[in-house]
Design a protein around this motif. Sequence first.
Motif, PDB file in Angstrom:
ATOM      1  N   PHE A  63       0.877  -1.208   0.177  1.00 52.49           N
ATOM      2  CA  PHE A  63      -0.083   0.043  -0.081  1.00 52.49           C
ATOM      3  C   PHE A  63       1.048   1.169   0.078  1.00 52.49           C
ATOM      4  O   PHE A  63       0.713   2.406  -0.451  1.00 52.49           O
ATOM      5  CB  PHE A  63      -0.824  -0.002   1.197  1.00 52.49           C
ATOM      6  N   ASP A  66       2.159   1.670  -3.362  1.00 50.82           N
ATOM      7  CA  ASP A  66       1.177   2.289  -4.110  1.00 50.82           C
ATOM      8  C   ASP A  66       0.848   3.669  -3.990  1.00 50.82           C
ATOM      9  O   ASP A  66       0.818   4.429  -4.950  1.00 50.82           O
ATOM     10  CB  ASP A  66      -0.268   1.516  -3.822  1.00 50.82           C
ATOM     11  N   ILE A  67       0.824   4.309  -2.572  1.00 55.27           N
ATOM     12  CA  ILE A  67       0.839   5.780  -2.632  1.00 55.27           C
ATOM     13  C   ILE A  67       1.950   6.487  -3.039  1.00 55.27           C
ATOM     14  O   ILE A  67       1.664   7.473  -3.811  1.00 55.27           O
ATOM     15  CB  ILE A  67       0.942   6.001  -0.940  1.00 55.27           C
ATOM     16  N   ARG A 117      -7.175   7.266  -4.606  1.00 55.15           N
ATOM     17  CA  ARG A 117      -6.448   5.954  -4.585  1.00 55.15           C
ATOM     18  C   ARG A 117      -5.475   6.088  -3.354  1.00 55.15           C
ATOM     19  O   ARG A 117      -5.343   5.313  -2.533  1.00 55.15           O
ATOM     20  CB  ARG A 117      -5.662   5.758  -5.605  1.00 55.15           C
ATOM     21  N   GLU A 120      -7.714   5.994  -0.056  1.00 53.77           N
ATOM     22  CA  GLU A 120      -8.009   4.576  -0.106  1.00 53.77           C
ATOM     23  C   GLU A 120      -6.887   3.699   0.795  1.00 53.77           C
ATOM     24  O   GLU A 120      -7.085   3.014   1.598  1.00 53.77           O
ATOM     25  CB  GLU A 120      -8.545   3.738  -1.254  1.00 53.77           C
ATOM     26  N   ALA A 121      -5.559   3.971   0.058  1.00 56.51           N
ATOM     27  CA  ALA A 121      -4.681   3.305   0.386  1.00 56.51           C
ATOM     28  C   ALA A 121      -4.129   3.502   2.009  1.00 56.51           C
ATOM     29  O   ALA A 121      -3.865   2.485   2.707  1.00 56.51           O
ATOM     30  CB  ALA A 121      -3.416   3.172  -0.293  1.00 56.51           C
ATOM     31  N   LYS A 124      -6.428   1.858   4.073  1.00 57.30           N
ATOM     32  CA  LYS A 124      -5.996   0.378   4.292  1.00 57.30           C
ATOM     33  C   LYS A 124      -5.198   0.003   5.109  1.00 57.30           C
ATOM     34  O   LYS A 124      -5.047  -0.666   6.056  1.00 57.30           O
ATOM     35  CB  LYS A 124      -5.860  -0.227   3.008  1.00 57.30           C
TER      36      LYS A 124
END
Length: 269
Positions: A63, A66-67, A117, A120-121, A124
């Motif tokens: 995650f 991803d960020i 996104r 969201e990450a 999470k």
Amino acid sequence: MEKTEKTVEQRLASLHKLQSVDSKLDEIKKMRGALPDEVRDLEDEIAKFETRISKFQNEVKDFEQDIENRKQRKKEAEKLIGKYKEQQMKVRNDREFQAIAKEIESEDLEIQLSEKRMREATDKITRKKTDIDSVNEQLKDLQSTLATKRIELKNLLEESEEEEAKLLKEREKQTKNIEERLVRSYDRLRGNAANGLAVVMVKRDACGGCFHVVPPQRQVEIKEKKKIIVCEHCGRVFAGVEDVVIPVVEPKKATRKIGSKTKDEVEEI
Ligand SMILES: [Zn+2]
């Protein structure tokens, strides 16, 4: 001298000693109880928890990556928008202006998507970290239980270690007096018997293992010790016939011959 064939009587005596040694070893195991299994189960459980934590930590890393990627993408989009806006100043007609405006819009959407996104990450990651904390709590509990149980087990093992070693040595000594084939069937018998008894005495006219009646003529043969005699019902080896009558609790389903019994004994049955 050691190599000479042992008589049946000697072999029976060794089998009987072997049985008493093994019964004592069984007692030691019983005393240790479920503790060795409990320690092993705890170790397995802890390994599972550790695996789960490291899986969660890897997910958090993914995650975070991803960020990081989205952040880069957002920066690029912002840079592009700046470039497009400069180009828009130099356009010669409305068509060119509109074309660039479309590009800007598209990059703007990209920025919004990246931000969504990233949020969201981040959510999470927060949730995963809560999970990790809770698993860590459980893990700590398990580890402290394990530490206690390990100490208990260690003390217990130390207490019985010396006796166990002595018994194992005695076992080895007795085993040498008995031919391998007989030891093997002894082990098999013991493995099948819930009480771990493979060699028994005839007690009060009954097999000491399954409590079925042993006929008098058979008891005579058992006493003679000319050959190895096993119980017809359970296959246990008879080491001899016990002379002393020890009061025992009667087994539920024992059938007994009452021919030569005294009146009192008959009534008891
Ligand atoms: Zn029997």
